[in-house]
Every structure is written in C-alpha cells, then in structure tokens.
Design a protein around this motif. Structure first.
Motif, PDB file in Angstrom:
ATOM      1  N   THR A 178       3.908  10.651   8.590  1.00 54.83           N
ATOM      2  CA  THR A 178       4.849  11.312   7.698  1.00 54.83           C
ATOM      3  C   THR A 178       4.086  12.178   6.713  1.00 54.83           C
ATOM      4  O   THR A 178       2.912  11.916   6.413  1.00 54.83           O
ATOM      5  N   ASP A 179       4.751  13.219   6.226  1.00 56.02           N
ATOM      6  CA  ASP A 179       4.166  14.096   5.216  1.00 56.02           C
ATOM      7  C   ASP A 179       4.838  13.915   3.857  1.00 56.02           C
ATOM      8  O   ASP A 179       4.594  14.688   2.942  1.00 56.02           O
ATOM      9  N   ILE A 180       5.654  12.888   3.727  1.00 57.64           N
ATOM     10  CA  ILE A 180       6.422  12.654   2.506  1.00 57.64           C
ATOM     11  C   ILE A 180       5.792  11.489   1.733  1.00 57.64           C
ATOM     12  O   ILE A 180       5.841  10.341   2.199  1.00 57.64           O
ATOM     13  N   PRO A 181       5.183  11.735   0.557  1.00 56.31           N
ATOM     14  CA  PRO A 181       4.504  10.650  -0.172  1.00 56.31           C
ATOM     15  C   PRO A 181       5.403   9.457  -0.452  1.00 56.31           C
ATOM     16  O   PRO A 181       4.952   8.304  -0.351  1.00 56.31           O
ATOM     17  N   ASP A 182       6.663   9.675  -0.778  1.00 63.45           N
ATOM     18  CA  ASP A 182       7.529   8.544  -1.077  1.00 63.45           C
ATOM     19  C   ASP A 182       7.870   7.754   0.180  1.00 63.45           C
ATOM     20  O   ASP A 182       8.142   6.553   0.108  1.00 63.45           O
ATOM     21  N   TYR A 183       7.850   8.421   1.316  1.00 63.67           N
ATOM     22  CA  TYR A 183       8.057   7.682   2.575  1.00 63.67           C
ATOM     23  C   TYR A 183       6.843   6.796   2.847  1.00 63.67           C
ATOM     24  O   TYR A 183       6.988   5.673   3.356  1.00 63.67           O
ATOM     25  N   VAL A 184       5.661   7.295   2.507  1.00 62.43           N
ATOM     26  CA  VAL A 184       4.460   6.469   2.630  1.00 62.43           C
ATOM     27  C   VAL A 184       4.597   5.228   1.754  1.00 62.43           C
ATOM     28  O   VAL A 184       4.328   4.100   2.189  1.00 62.43           O
ATOM     29  N   ARG A 185       5.027   5.446   0.522  1.00 61.13           N
ATOM     30  CA  ARG A 185       5.194   4.312  -0.409  1.00 61.13           C
ATOM     31  C   ARG A 185       6.148   3.272   0.161  1.00 61.13           C
ATOM     32  O   ARG A 185       5.836   2.069   0.188  1.00 61.13           O
ATOM     33  N   GLN A 186       7.306   3.727   0.625  1.00 60.69           N
ATOM     34  CA  GLN A 186       8.299   2.788   1.122  1.00 60.69           C
ATOM     35  C   GLN A 186       7.813   2.096   2.398  1.00 60.69           C
ATOM     36  O   GLN A 186       8.081   0.907   2.613  1.00 60.69           O
ATOM     37  N   THR A 187       7.097   2.816   3.238  1.00 59.24           N
ATOM     38  CA  THR A 187       6.560   2.227   4.461  1.00 59.24           C
ATOM     39  C   THR A 187       5.569   1.113   4.135  1.00 59.24           C
ATOM     40  O   THR A 187       5.634   0.011   4.708  1.00 59.24           O
ATOM     41  N   LEU A 188       4.658   1.382   3.210  1.00 54.02           N
ATOM     42  CA  LEU A 188       3.651   0.383   2.850  1.00 54.02           C
ATOM     43  C   LEU A 188       4.273  -0.798   2.115  1.00 54.02           C
ATOM     44  O   LEU A 188       3.713  -1.902   2.132  1.00 54.02           O
ATOM     45  N   GLU A 189       5.414  -0.577   1.523  1.00 60.21           N
ATOM     46  CA  GLU A 189       6.108  -1.653   0.828  1.00 60.21           C
ATOM     47  C   GLU A 189       6.903  -2.527   1.793  1.00 60.21           C
ATOM     48  O   GLU A 189       6.888  -3.762   1.694  1.00 60.21           O
ATOM     49  N   GLN A 190       7.591  -1.907   2.741  1.00 59.17           N
ATOM     50  CA  GLN A 190       8.548  -2.624   3.582  1.00 59.17           C
ATOM     51  C   GLN A 190       7.944  -3.182   4.876  1.00 59.17           C
ATOM     52  O   GLN A 190       8.293  -4.288   5.298  1.00 59.17           O
ATOM     53  N   VAL A 191       7.086  -2.432   5.535  1.00 57.54           N
ATOM     54  CA  VAL A 191       6.614  -2.847   6.858  1.00 57.54           C
ATOM     55  C   VAL A 191       5.837  -4.166   6.808  1.00 57.54           C
ATOM     56  O   VAL A 191       6.090  -5.060   7.629  1.00 57.54           O
ATOM     57  N   PRO A 192       4.907  -4.359   5.872  1.00 56.03           N
ATOM     58  CA  PRO A 192       4.198  -5.654   5.849  1.00 56.03           C
ATOM     59  C   PRO A 192       5.116  -6.849   5.622  1.00 56.03           C
ATOM     60  O   PRO A 192       4.784  -7.968   6.049  1.00 56.03           O
ATOM     61  N   ARG A 193       6.252  -6.652   4.997  1.00 54.36           N
ATOM     62  CA  ARG A 193       7.188  -7.756   4.764  1.00 54.36           C
ATOM     63  C   ARG A 193       7.780  -8.302   6.059  1.00 54.36           C
ATOM     64  O   ARG A 193       8.309  -9.416   6.081  1.00 54.36           O
ATOM     65  N   GLN A 194       7.706  -7.505   7.126  1.00 57.29           N
ATOM     66  CA  GLN A 194       8.299  -7.921   8.402  1.00 57.29           C
ATOM     67  C   GLN A 194       7.244  -8.432   9.389  1.00 57.29           C
ATOM     68  O   GLN A 194       7.493  -8.484  10.585  1.00 57.29           O
TER      69      GLN A 194
END
Length: 237
Positions: A178-194
């Motif tokens: 992704t090229d969207i910094p906030d998408y990076v943030r949300q990805t790093l926040e949510q994906v490890p939780r699963q």
C-alpha cells in the motif's frame, strides 16, 4: 430483508465499491462469455452450492499448493505470479467486472493454466475454502477508504482477517502492499491481532519490494503522484 439473506440463501453482506465501470470492449465481453465460467470455482456460487460444501482444491489445481490474491485489479500481478510459479495454483478474487475482463485477456495472452477466478466478494470464497488450505495470500494496493468514518470498510479488519487466518496454513505468508501511511498503521495494528507475525527486521524489509514483484498500474500511479509504497510481509503463526 428481515432474515438477512438473499433468495439464494447467501448471507446479506454489505459491499462497498464499484462493480462495473465504463463499457467493456467487444474483446473483453468475449473473454467474459468464453472464459469466465471455465475458470471460476463453481462451489463459490450459492445457488450451485447452497450446502456450502468445501471447495475441492485437489480437483481444481491437481495437488499444487494454493495461493490467494484478494482484489487483483487489472490482473498483471496475478498472471506474473502464475507464470513465474507454475508449482502453485492461484485463486484471484475481484468484484469489479472490468478488472476481471482485463485479467482474462492477460491469462489468454500469457497462456497460464494454474489460475482460478472468482468475480465477486472474497467473503463468499472464504465460506468454502477448507481450513489451513492456502499457502500464500496477497493484498495489493487495496481500496484505501481514506475518510476516517470509512476505515471499517478496509480489508484489514476482523470481518476479513479472521476468515483469512482460518484458511491460511501455519507459516503461510501474507503480503500487503500500500502507498497509504494510515493503511500501513491500521494493517500493523490489526493483522498481528489475528495470529500473524510481521517479518521485518530493518527498514529495507518494508521499503523494498519482494524479489518476485511486478509493479502494478496502481503502484505506478502512486509513484507518479509522489506517494511511497510500503511492502509488508506477515507470517501466519
């Protein structure tokens, strides 16, 4: 509907995004008419499989390991991977019919045969994929949904990540670009939780693309507009 289902028995799921764009060329209409049914895994269709029997991946790909691309856009990455990795079978999901038509044209041109195409919502595919059946998954330049009130529509939310984690094998790779910094943030926040581990030890691990990467039309647009791509790799624990 009061029972939350379509007449076919499918659950009523909200879908956000375009299903069709400008008119298709005659050649693209021919690709859809002549190739799509042959390449589509029939078990995903609710009317054909109301009992939701698991998809027979052995019959579909002849024993190959199976990869999944969520939202393949114009299909250039999916076809590139299929040609480079004939040992894998790749299922691509894309509800935007113009993108599906573009992919079918690229499949014909490349002559790859280790592919399957679901022209719809990946959640319907999750319904019929067996547990721990996917060896690698790709989420490349997904719709950013930039407004804060729309962030819950992003793929990197539990509604999508929980079934993704279920169908991935232990140790399977999940790649996100992704090229969207906030998408990076949300990805790093949510994906490890699963149940995923982020595989990054140094900046190059998210700044440089994967060795078998091909730059997509969406990445080229991002670069022209001055946005910086991020390449995130996770492993299913």
């Amino acid at each position: 509907m009061t029972d939350g289902k379509h007449p076919s028995g499918a659950p009523w799921r909200n879908f956000y995004g375009r299903l069709k764009g400008k008119g298709l060329r005659k050649s693209q209409e021919a690709f859809l008419d002549e190739d799509l049914a042959r390449l589509s895994p029939g078990a995903v269709d609710w009317e054909a499989n109301p009992e939701r029997r698991p998809l027979d991946l052995q019959a579909l790909f002849g024993g190959r390991e199976v990869w999944l691309e969520v939202g393949f856009g114009g299909g250039e990455h999916m076809v590139h991977q299929a040609a480079r990795h004939p040992e894998a079978g790749i299922i691509g999901c894309e509800p935007f019919i113009n993108g599906v038509a573009m992919l079918l044209g690229k499949i014909r041109e490349a002559g790859v045969e280790n592919v399957a195409v679901h022209p719809g919502d990946v959640r319907d595919l999750f319904d019929v994929l067996p547990d721990a059946s996917i060896s690698r998954a790709f989420l490349l330049y997904p719709d950013p949904w930039p407004k804060k009130k729309h962030h819950r529509r992003r793929f990197v939310m539990p509604e999508y990540l929980e079934p993704l984690a279920r169908v991935l094998k232990p140790g399977a790779a999940f790649r996100v670009a992704t090229d969207i910094p906030d998408y990076v943030r949300q990805t790093l926040e949510q994906v490890p939780r699963q149940g995923f581990e982020w595989l990054a030890e140094r900046p190059a691990d998210w700044r440089e693309p994967w060795d078998d990467w091909i730059s997509t039309r969406y990445e080229q647009k991002a670069l022209r507009e001055g946005r910086v791509p991020h390449y995130l790799t996770f492993r299913r624990r």
